[in-house]
Motif scaffolding. Sequence first.
Motif, PDB file in Angstrom:
ATOM      1  N   GLN B  91       0.828  -1.202   0.000  1.00 59.98           N
ATOM      2  CA  GLN B  91       0.000   0.000   0.000  1.00 59.98           C
ATOM      3  C   GLN B  91       0.868   1.261   0.000  1.00 59.98           C
ATOM      4  O   GLN B  91       0.585   2.222  -0.714  1.00 59.98           O
ATOM      5  CB  GLN B  91      -0.901  -0.012   1.228  1.00 59.98           C
ATOM      6  CG  GLN B  91      -2.058   0.922   1.108  1.00 59.98           C
ATOM      7  CD  GLN B  91      -2.940   0.843   2.331  1.00 59.98           C
ATOM      8  OE1 GLN B  91      -2.490   1.011   3.450  1.00 59.98           O
ATOM      9  NE2 GLN B  91      -4.207   0.565   2.119  1.00 59.98           N
ATOM     10  N   ARG B  94       2.316   1.766  -3.419  1.00 62.90           N
ATOM     11  CA  ARG B  94       1.346   2.271  -4.395  1.00 62.90           C
ATOM     12  C   ARG B  94       1.001   3.735  -4.155  1.00 62.90           C
ATOM     13  O   ARG B  94       0.489   4.419  -5.042  1.00 62.90           O
ATOM     14  CB  ARG B  94       0.086   1.400  -4.366  1.00 62.90           C
ATOM     15  CG  ARG B  94       0.328  -0.004  -4.908  1.00 62.90           C
ATOM     16  CD  ARG B  94      -0.967  -0.696  -5.242  1.00 62.90           C
ATOM     17  NE  ARG B  94      -1.771  -0.911  -4.054  1.00 62.90           N
ATOM     18  CZ  ARG B  94      -1.703  -1.970  -3.281  1.00 62.90           C
ATOM     19  NH1 ARG B  94      -0.861  -2.935  -3.580  1.00 62.90           N
ATOM     20  NH2 ARG B  94      -2.466  -2.095  -2.227  1.00 62.90           N
ATOM     21  N   ARG B  95       1.276   4.231  -2.948  1.00 60.06           N
ATOM     22  CA  ARG B  95       1.068   5.637  -2.651  1.00 60.06           C
ATOM     23  C   ARG B  95       2.143   6.501  -3.331  1.00 60.06           C
ATOM     24  O   ARG B  95       1.915   7.650  -3.652  1.00 60.06           O
ATOM     25  CB  ARG B  95       1.159   5.817  -1.122  1.00 60.06           C
ATOM     26  CG  ARG B  95       0.405   6.959  -0.549  1.00 60.06           C
ATOM     27  CD  ARG B  95       0.547   6.931   0.964  1.00 60.06           C
ATOM     28  NE  ARG B  95      -0.361   5.995   1.594  1.00 60.06           N
ATOM     29  CZ  ARG B  95      -1.641   6.242   1.783  1.00 60.06           C
ATOM     30  NH1 ARG B  95      -2.145   7.389   1.413  1.00 60.06           N
ATOM     31  NH2 ARG B  95      -2.426   5.357   2.358  1.00 60.06           N
ATOM     32  N   SER B 123      -5.417   8.736  -5.174  1.00 61.38           N
ATOM     33  CA  SER B 123      -4.072   8.587  -4.621  1.00 61.38           C
ATOM     34  C   SER B 123      -3.910   9.390  -3.345  1.00 61.38           C
ATOM     35  O   SER B 123      -2.808   9.446  -2.802  1.00 61.38           O
ATOM     36  CB  SER B 123      -3.032   9.041  -5.642  1.00 61.38           C
ATOM     37  OG  SER B 123      -2.910   8.070  -6.643  1.00 61.38           O
ATOM     38  N   GLY B 124      -4.962  10.038  -2.907  1.00 56.49           N
ATOM     39  CA  GLY B 124      -4.901  10.702  -1.611  1.00 56.49           C
ATOM     40  C   GLY B 124      -4.775  12.209  -1.644  1.00 56.49           C
ATOM     41  O   GLY B 124      -4.534  12.832  -0.612  1.00 56.49           O
ATOM     42  N   HIS B 170      -0.401  12.402  -9.029  1.00 59.88           N
ATOM     43  CA  HIS B 170      -0.173  12.564  -7.592  1.00 59.88           C
ATOM     44  C   HIS B 170       1.296  12.833  -7.283  1.00 59.88           C
ATOM     45  O   HIS B 170       1.716  12.645  -6.143  1.00 59.88           O
ATOM     46  CB  HIS B 170      -0.676  11.321  -6.857  1.00 59.88           C
ATOM     47  CG  HIS B 170      -0.146  10.029  -7.408  1.00 59.88           C
ATOM     48  ND1 HIS B 170      -0.491   9.566  -8.655  1.00 59.88           N
ATOM     49  CD2 HIS B 170       0.712   9.125  -6.901  1.00 59.88           C
ATOM     50  CE1 HIS B 170       0.136   8.419  -8.881  1.00 59.88           C
ATOM     51  NE2 HIS B 170       0.868   8.136  -7.841  1.00 59.88           N
ATOM     52  N   PRO B 172       4.294  11.260  -8.177  1.00 59.71           N
ATOM     53  CA  PRO B 172       4.947  10.070  -7.619  1.00 59.71           C
ATOM     54  C   PRO B 172       6.463  10.244  -7.585  1.00 59.71           C
ATOM     55  O   PRO B 172       7.003  11.159  -8.217  1.00 59.71           O
ATOM     56  CB  PRO B 172       4.546   8.969  -8.600  1.00 59.71           C
ATOM     57  CG  PRO B 172       4.355   9.679  -9.894  1.00 59.71           C
ATOM     58  CD  PRO B 172       3.819  11.040  -9.556  1.00 59.71           C
TER      59      PRO B 172
END
Lengths: 298, 331
Positions: B91, B94-95, B123-124, B170, B172
């Motif tokens: 998890q 993947r964030r 993705s938050g 997001h 990354p």
Amino acid sequence: MSDTPQIGQSRPGVIHDLGYRHYDGVRDGTPTIARTLFVTGLRHAYGLGRSGKSKVMPFLLLGMSVLPALIVVGVVVLTGGSALPISYADYTNQTQLLVSLFAAAQAPVLFSRDLRHRSIVLYLARPLAAPVFSMVRWLSLTVAVWLFMAVPTLLLYLGALLAGIDKSDQTTSWLKAVVLQVLLAMMIAGITGLISSVSLRRGFAVVGSVMALIVLTGVITAVQAISADQDAASAATAVGLFSPWSLYNGLANAWDAGVDTFAPVEGAWPLAYALVAVLLVGGCLLGLVARFRKVGSR
Amino acid sequence: MPRAGRAASVTDVTGELIGPGPVITTAGLTKHYGAVHALTDLTVEVGSGVTGLVGANGAGKSTLIKILLGLLEPTGGHARVLGHDIEHDGQEIRRLVGYMPEHDCLPPDVSASDFTVHMARMSGLGASAARERAADVLRHVGLDEERYRPMGGYSTGMKQRAKLAQALAHDPQLVFLDEPTNGLDPAARNDMLDLVKRIGSDFGIAVLVTSHLLGELEQVSDHVIVLDGGHLLRSSATGDFLQRTGSLLVEVVGTETERDRLGEALAQRGLTCRPRGPMVAIDPPPPELAAEGVAHDLVRDVAAELGLGLMRLQPDRRHLEDVFLDGGTHV
């Protein structure tokens, strides 16, 4: 591609070209992401945040299921009747065709689209894992279906209060109906969700859900009627285990929520009905999780 | 300070920054589907910048990416992504990473703008941050007014850009790009490769990009990993691929007759030649001609003697097949 600007070139004179900017702000945790997905799913089930065309079906069905409630309320308020002509739980039962159609039509929106267009891969490459994702989707549909049943009964309840019908009786009866509606919504969302996640063509999914909810329920009602006519009450009750609607009606009957069944559901039957309902929901959820996990890893 | 190269910083268990380190490490990574061996005992390191992952279809590229994302469970072995173990911290990984899948994955009835915002939120990112980021990345990938149209009507090039935008939405620290140039015409392919290069350098995001064309990856990547049938064939800096080939390609004005005249003349001077299409391919010269520029001068002189117009003289680019042919010796 000639109409798109060249990427990789800095374009002098373009004032908004700031270069790449990193994001240093807050990142939400998994619960917040799940809540966002839930709200989006619930809105999509009613066509909100989607095209105008996709709002027609859910709101048309909702309007059709609310209309009789409005008429009942109007009559009761104007004539000053002392009781509603129909119980809350039975109103949901009488509009079962509309409820089933709503679930059958809207489940593919939440369960087929991501799988058919493979955008599920993009979701699963993000923090929410397949089990959480499928559960949140199911929760969105459950609440959407529940709202579909709860809105007309809420109107009936408010109308009854407005007409001055005994408040405590009505509140008890309405709350019983709400609990039963929640259980029913969980079952219907599980069944239609599972069917939609397996048959990805929207048409097949809708037909499959209609078969499972409307046709099967019709068959079971017919068998129950014949059994009751032949004085085989326990057979009529036993057959009721095989459809979410007959489970709902049976439990409503056993709980004295104002629904008549062909044979009274009593003795150990209410327990069996409740158990089957819970197992049905659990089975559908396990199926959904397995399905999303499998598709996501392909 | 721009955060270029931040992906290369890895924190150890005590939370202390231990400086530049590998972005991805795998140790004996294996994935078997019954009798099909998708990946076998893969041990490899990926650093910051752009890393190319090359191999024929079915070589295990996509399988590797899915394992690193935690979407597939490996049959054996271990891997760490950005310092997180794939087994326990899927998890968290993947964030921090973005993923652009190989196949179509865009709902046709949603606009690229709405979709990228939604994916950033998944993705938050908060609602307003997601909108801002989506507008930013869509501009960077080159989707302008068409971002407001449903994606069903997009060309392949526009779809690839939208897929890339959602992977970057997001911000990354690492992106997996699975065949980003698939189905693109040459112009769009070059645009996409430029963009991939820019993500690695200007954006400061580590990139693992797959392709079945080595030549394509040579243009953009700092490091190339070659997979074949689930095995690691080779992993080295991109320059090494180019340095190893000492071959030359020569093309002269005229038809095959002129080509053959040149080839024969060069052969008499001690070079091994063979025809390749309209050109003469010269194998790495023997030791007496191996000094810098000697072979080039010889070709020039021979062409002048024969009165042939020299059109092209370039180092031969290796092809994926060559790596496969002599690959066994490099592992």
